[in-house]
Enzyme design. Structure first.
Site, PDB file in Angstrom:
ATOM      1  N   LYS A 226       0.824  -1.211   0.000  1.00 11.92           N
ATOM      2  CA  LYS A 226       0.000   0.000   0.000  1.00 11.92           C
ATOM      3  C   LYS A 226       0.862   1.267   0.000  1.00 11.92           C
ATOM      4  CE  LYS A 226      -4.101  -2.219   2.024  1.00 11.92           C
ATOM      5  NZ  LYS A 226      -5.229  -2.081   3.004  1.00 11.92           N
TER       6      LYS A 226
ATOM      7  N   TYR B   5     -11.835  -2.853  -4.884  1.00  7.51           N
ATOM      8  CA  TYR B   5     -12.598  -2.840  -3.627  1.00  7.51           C
ATOM      9  C   TYR B   5     -14.099  -2.954  -3.869  1.00  7.51           C
ATOM     10  CZ  TYR B   5      -8.331  -1.731  -0.983  1.00  7.51           C
ATOM     11  OH  TYR B   5      -7.096  -1.778  -0.379  1.00  7.51           O
TER      12      TYR B   5
ATOM     13  N   PHE C 200     -16.217   2.429   5.602  1.00 15.15           N
ATOM     14  CA  PHE C 200     -14.829   2.811   5.309  1.00 15.15           C
ATOM     15  C   PHE C 200     -14.495   2.789   3.814  1.00 15.15           C
ATOM     16  CE2 PHE C 200     -15.115  -1.689   6.463  1.00 15.15           C
ATOM     17  CZ  PHE C 200     -14.459  -2.330   5.406  1.00 15.15           C
TER      18      PHE C 200
ATOM     19  N   ARG D 128      -1.754 -14.844   3.166  1.00 16.85           N
ATOM     20  CA  ARG D 128      -2.654 -14.206   4.150  1.00 16.85           C
ATOM     21  C   ARG D 128      -2.116 -14.408   5.572  1.00 16.85           C
ATOM     22  NH1 ARG D 128      -7.096 -10.884   2.934  1.00 16.85           N
ATOM     23  NH2 ARG D 128      -8.230 -11.824   4.662  1.00 16.85           N
TER      24      ARG D 128
ATOM     25  N   ASN E  91      -2.576  -0.422   6.695  1.00 18.44           N
ATOM     26  CA  ASN E  91      -2.124  -1.702   7.263  1.00 18.44           C
ATOM     27  C   ASN E  91      -1.111  -2.413   6.367  1.00 18.44           C
ATOM     28  OD1 ASN E  91      -3.897  -2.467   5.305  1.00 18.44           O
ATOM     29  ND2 ASN E  91      -5.222  -3.691   6.620  1.00 18.44           N
TER      30      ASN E  91
END
Ligand code: IDP
Ligand code: MG
Length: 140
Positions: A10, A50, A58, A86, A113
């Site tokens: 990110k 997304y 959010f 993951r 995150n």
């Protein structure tokens, strides 16, 4: 079974100079990189990525964050890659993620995150196609 999965470092991870560190951890776990590049996500790409979160409180923040700066997108391959990546990534909220996981060690907030990782083989394929042309994904 050896399979591919999709991940994104990110914007805050790229901005903090942590690309090498996170890649080191991924490679050390035995994953092999099949495709990787630095991009600035467009609104369209972010909306596709997304789409399952449309309507959540959010959602808007998610879109503005992922388009806020360069991101490092990648396809990695390994045994049970979706589930194993993951596990290496850790819980969504860094405050709850185990130490030794990427989010546990580098996540700042729930939004920041550190890393995204696909949660199923179907989503891995879908998300990969948002950022990569088929010929960019190398057969190792
Ligand atoms: P995941 O990234 O662990 O798969 P998801 O539930 O798919 O988590 O959510 C996608 C992203 O949305 C998360 O990585 C996180 O940045 C953000 N997010 C999830 N839940 C919340 C929340 O309750 N508040 C703010 N952001 C959230
Ligand atoms: Mg998810």
């Amino acid at each position: 079974m050896v399979e591919k999965t999709f991940a994104i470092l990110k914007p805050e991870t790229v901005a903090r100079g942590l690309v090498g560190e996170v890649l080191r951890r991924i490679e050390q776990e035995g994953f092999r990189i099949c495709a990787a590049k630095l991009v600035k996500a467009t609104e369209k790409q972010a909306e596709k990525l997304y789409e399952m979160h449309v309507g959540k409180p959010f959602y808007k923040e998610l879109l503005s964050h992922i388009t806020s700066g360069p991101i490092f997108v990648m396809v990695v391959e390994g045994e049970s890659a979706v589930q194993r990546l993951r596990a290496l990534v850790g819980a969504t909220n860094p405050a709850e993620a185990e130490k030794g996981t990427i989010r546990g060690d580098y996540g700042l907030t729930v939004t920041k995150n550190a890393i995204h990782a696909a949660d199923s083989q179907e989503n891995a394929r879908r998300e990969t196609a948002i950022f990569f042309a088929p010929e960019e994904i190398l057969d190792l």
